[in-house]
Motif scaffolding. Structure first.
Motif, mmCIF file in Angstrom:
data_model
loop_
_atom_site.group_PDB
_atom_site.id
_atom_site.type_symbol
_atom_site.label_atom_id
_atom_site.label_comp_id
_atom_site.label_asym_id
_atom_site.label_seq_id
_atom_site.Cartn_x
_atom_site.Cartn_y
_atom_site.Cartn_z
ATOM 1 N N MET A 1 0.814 -1.208 0.000
ATOM 2 C CA MET A 1 0.000 0.000 0.000
ATOM 3 C C MET A 1 0.853 1.266 0.000
ATOM 4 N N TYR A 2 2.016 1.214 0.663
ATOM 5 C CA TYR A 2 2.827 2.426 0.733
ATOM 6 C C TYR A 2 3.942 2.477 -0.318
ATOM 7 N N LEU A 3 3.963 1.497 -1.243
ATOM 8 C CA LEU A 3 5.009 1.471 -2.272
ATOM 9 C C LEU A 3 5.087 2.776 -3.077
ATOM 10 N N PRO A 4 3.951 3.333 -3.529
ATOM 11 C CA PRO A 4 4.058 4.579 -4.299
ATOM 12 C C PRO A 4 4.657 5.733 -3.505
ATOM 13 N N ALA A 5 4.651 5.621 -2.167
ATOM 14 C CA ALA A 5 5.150 6.711 -1.322
ATOM 15 C C ALA A 5 6.621 6.559 -0.954
ATOM 16 N N LEU A 6 7.296 5.500 -1.415
ATOM 17 C CA LEU A 6 8.701 5.316 -1.055
ATOM 18 C C LEU A 6 9.573 6.506 -1.466
ATOM 19 N N PRO A 7 9.442 7.019 -2.711
ATOM 20 C CA PRO A 7 10.243 8.215 -3.049
ATOM 21 C C PRO A 7 9.912 9.408 -2.157
ATOM 22 N N GLN A 8 8.642 9.546 -1.755
ATOM 23 C CA GLN A 8 8.253 10.647 -0.883
ATOM 24 C C GLN A 8 8.880 10.496 0.502
ATOM 25 N N LEU A 9 8.926 9.252 1.010
ATOM 26 C CA LEU A 9 9.569 8.992 2.294
ATOM 27 C C LEU A 9 11.063 9.298 2.234
ATOM 28 N N GLN A 10 11.677 8.984 1.102
ATOM 29 C CA GLN A 10 13.097 9.282 0.926
ATOM 30 C C GLN A 10 13.357 10.782 1.081
ATOM 31 N N THR A 11 12.500 11.581 0.490
ATOM 32 C CA THR A 11 12.627 13.034 0.593
ATOM 33 C C THR A 11 12.312 13.516 2.008
ATOM 34 N N PHE A 12 11.267 12.968 2.611
ATOM 35 C CA PHE A 12 10.831 13.404 3.937
ATOM 36 C C PHE A 12 11.928 13.192 4.977
ATOM 37 N N TYR A 13 12.578 12.026 4.937
ATOM 38 C CA TYR A 13 13.612 11.717 5.924
ATOM 39 C C TYR A 13 15.017 12.081 5.445
ATOM 40 N N ALA A 14 15.116 12.668 4.251
ATOM 41 C CA ALA A 14 16.402 13.115 3.695
ATOM 42 C C ALA A 14 17.442 11.990 3.726
ATOM 43 N N THR A 15 17.076 10.861 3.142
ATOM 44 C CA THR A 15 17.960 9.701 3.145
ATOM 45 C C THR A 15 18.050 9.120 1.739
ATOM 46 N N ASP A 16 18.699 7.972 1.606
ATOM 47 C CA ASP A 16 18.853 7.362 0.278
ATOM 48 C C ASP A 16 17.827 6.252 0.076
ATOM 49 N N ALA A 17 17.731 5.781 -1.174
ATOM 50 C CA ALA A 17 16.720 4.778 -1.529
ATOM 51 C C ALA A 17 16.916 3.477 -0.765
ATOM 52 N N SER A 18 18.180 3.060 -0.588
ATOM 53 C CA SER A 18 18.445 1.787 0.093
ATOM 54 C C SER A 18 17.967 1.820 1.537
ATOM 55 N N THR A 19 18.164 2.945 2.222
ATOM 56 C CA THR A 19 17.729 3.057 3.616
ATOM 57 C C THR A 19 16.209 3.045 3.713
ATOM 58 N N VAL A 20 15.541 3.743 2.798
ATOM 59 C CA VAL A 20 14.080 3.724 2.789
ATOM 60 C C VAL A 20 13.560 2.308 2.538
ATOM 61 N N GLN A 21 14.237 1.576 1.646
ATOM 62 C CA GLN A 21 13.810 0.224 1.328
ATOM 63 C C GLN A 21 13.997 -0.736 2.500
ATOM 64 N N LEU A 22 14.856 -0.358 3.469
ATOM 65 C CA LEU A 22 14.983 -1.174 4.672
ATOM 66 C C LEU A 22 13.662 -1.258 5.421
ATOM 67 N N SER A 23 12.821 -0.218 5.292
ATOM 68 C CA SER A 23 11.512 -0.262 5.953
ATOM 69 C C SER A 23 10.639 -1.356 5.346
ATOM 70 N N LEU A 24 10.804 -1.600 4.049
ATOM 71 C CA LEU A 24 10.081 -2.684 3.383
ATOM 72 C C LEU A 24 10.650 -4.029 3.824
ATOM 73 N N SER A 25 12.000 -4.110 3.898
ATOM 74 C CA SER A 25 12.642 -5.346 4.368
ATOM 75 C C SER A 25 12.223 -5.672 5.786
ATOM 76 N N ALA A 26 12.178 -4.648 6.643
ATOM 77 C CA ALA A 26 11.826 -4.869 8.046
ATOM 78 C C ALA A 26 10.411 -5.416 8.185
ATOM 79 N N SER A 27 9.480 -4.875 7.397
ATOM 80 C CA SER A 27 8.100 -5.366 7.479
ATOM 81 C C SER A 27 8.011 -6.806 6.991
ATOM 82 N N MET A 28 8.785 -7.144 5.958
ATOM 83 C CA MET A 28 8.769 -8.516 5.447
ATOM 84 C C MET A 28 9.407 -9.483 6.435
ATOM 85 N N LEU A 29 10.459 -9.035 7.132
ATOM 86 C CA LEU A 29 11.058 -9.882 8.164
ATOM 87 C C LEU A 29 10.050 -10.134 9.287
ATOM 88 N N GLY A 30 9.312 -9.097 9.667
ATOM 89 C CA GLY A 30 8.269 -9.269 10.674
ATOM 90 C C GLY A 30 7.176 -10.213 10.214
#
Length: 388
Positions: free
Chosen positions: A30-59
């Motif tokens: 559901m939040y996939l389209p917002a990944l680039p927006q999250l990258q901008t919001f937290y001023a980080t890189d794509a790989s770090t933002v994608q860790l949030s997806l990895s973390a949810s999948m690990l859970g």
């Protein structure tokens, strides 16, 4: 009046189990389209933002492994309610996470909460029904679950362009609250006399036995690498389609939804093959060929139409493998179907959480292409090993 009440509860539990089983796609997609927006919001890189997806999948992976056995001992309803409470509280906290690292940790907890819905929806259905009725129930739940990967990113895309990533998590929070209220009216499906006195010990003993079966392990790993290919696409596609090719979040969600339908089409076609192994082998070969072509397109900075053609082919072949690999694995360990189902349900998310941050390293069009090819090669290797 009593007959109407029974029919009413049957419809209620059907809808509830269907939505609970769809938790996985909603948590991840559901939040996939917002990944680039999250990258901008937290001023980080794509790989770090994608860790949030990895973390949810690990859970989602670990949650299924542990929640299923615990529910065998303590009943389904308490675990459904506890899982939903975990989901609600973690989702609420995600809305106000002060940093990307806190957000990633909360996504892990959110995944655990979502895992309860996935594994317990199957368990409740098995408790309540058997034979032909169970088959029909699982088919309807599967149909609802199949719609979720299409609906979730489309809804997320609409919200991303209008109310942003926090709007998406507010919607997830509302879904969790509604499900919690509905679950309070759910009847316990596992009678006290049928509960296990040593569920955890017996289940983990079953895990050891299952993982000593070489054919199961090979097809299990084939399924895992197939899932790794799928999540490499999921985690890279928002950045490739929106940032590289310049499409809007809503356009991305439509493209993703179309490709999700192709996974379902591949799953439907898989039953037409002579045996599940023929379908799995055909799918594994198709995945590797499609991955090689897709990698070439992205390395050569090819046009979007070429990227989409090979992405569609890749996901159709993944659909071929998903259903047939599951059938082979569960047939191989029919006497330990519950534990085998937990392992199969967890491995895709486990591989996804490993692959997801890797596709964000360096140039995403290159790293995702290499991830497609690497997972495709390993998927075919383990498929051939299982075929022996």
């Amino acid at each position: 009046m009593q007959k109407k009440s029974i029919i009413g509860y049957g419809s209620f539990i059907l809808v509830l189990l269907g939505v609970l089983s769809a938790f996985g796609p909603f948590v991840t997609d559901m939040y996939l389209p917002a990944l680039p927006q999250l990258q901008t919001f937290y001023a980080t890189d794509a790989s770090t933002v994608q860790l949030s997806l990895s973390a949810s999948m690990l859970g989602l992976a670990l949650g299924q492994i542990f929640i299923g056995p615990v529910s065998d001992k303590y009943g389904r309803k308490p675990l459904v309610i506890i899982s939903l409470l975990i989901f609600i509280l973690s989702t609420l906290a995600c809305l106000w996470a002060p940093s990307i690292h806190v957000f990633v940790a909360l996504r892990f907890i959110q995944g655990i909460g979502g895992a309860g819905g996935i594994v317990l929806s199957r368990s409740v259905a098995t408790d309540r029904y058997w034979g032909e009725k169970l088959a029909k129930m699982m088919a309807i739940i599967g149909a609802i679950n199949g719609i979720a990967p299409v609906v979730a990113p489309v809804a997320g895309g609409m919200m991303t362009d209008s109310i942003g990533w926090r709007g998406i998590f507010t919607a997830l929070l509302a879904i969790g609250v509604l499900l919690l209220i509905a679950s309070c009216f759910m009847k316990e499906s596992l009678a006290a006399e049928k509960r296990s006195d040593e569920g955890l010990i017996r289940t983990f003993a079953s895990f050891r036995k299952i993982l000593s079966n070489p054919r199961f392990v090979n097809i299990w790993l084939q399924y895992g690498f197939c899932g790794g290919t799928f999540f490499a696409y999921i985690s890279s596609s928002p950045f490739v389609i929106q940032q590289y090719y310049g499409y809007s979040a809503f356009a991305y969600s439509i493209i993703f939804g179309f490709n999700a339908i192709l996974i379902g089409l591949g799953s439907a076609v898989s039953v037409k093959f002579r045996t599940p192994m023929h379908s799995t082998l055909s799918g594994a070969i198709g995945i590797l060929i499609s991955a090689l072509c897709e990698c070439f397109v992205m390395l050569a900075d090819g046009p979007f139409w070429a990227y989409e053609i090979f992405a569609a082919s890749l996901l159709t072949c993944i659909g071929l493998c998903f259903t047939s690999s599951t059938v082979i694995a569960l047939n191989e360990e029919h006497d330990n179907a519950g534990a085998a189902s937990a392992l199969v349900g967890a491995v895709m998310f486990a591989f996804g959480c490993i692959v997801t941050p890797l596709v964000g390293l360096g140039t995403i069009t290159h790293s995702s292409g290499f991830a497609f090819v690497g997972c495709g090669i390993m998927s075919l290797i383990f498929c051939l090993r299982a075929k022996k």
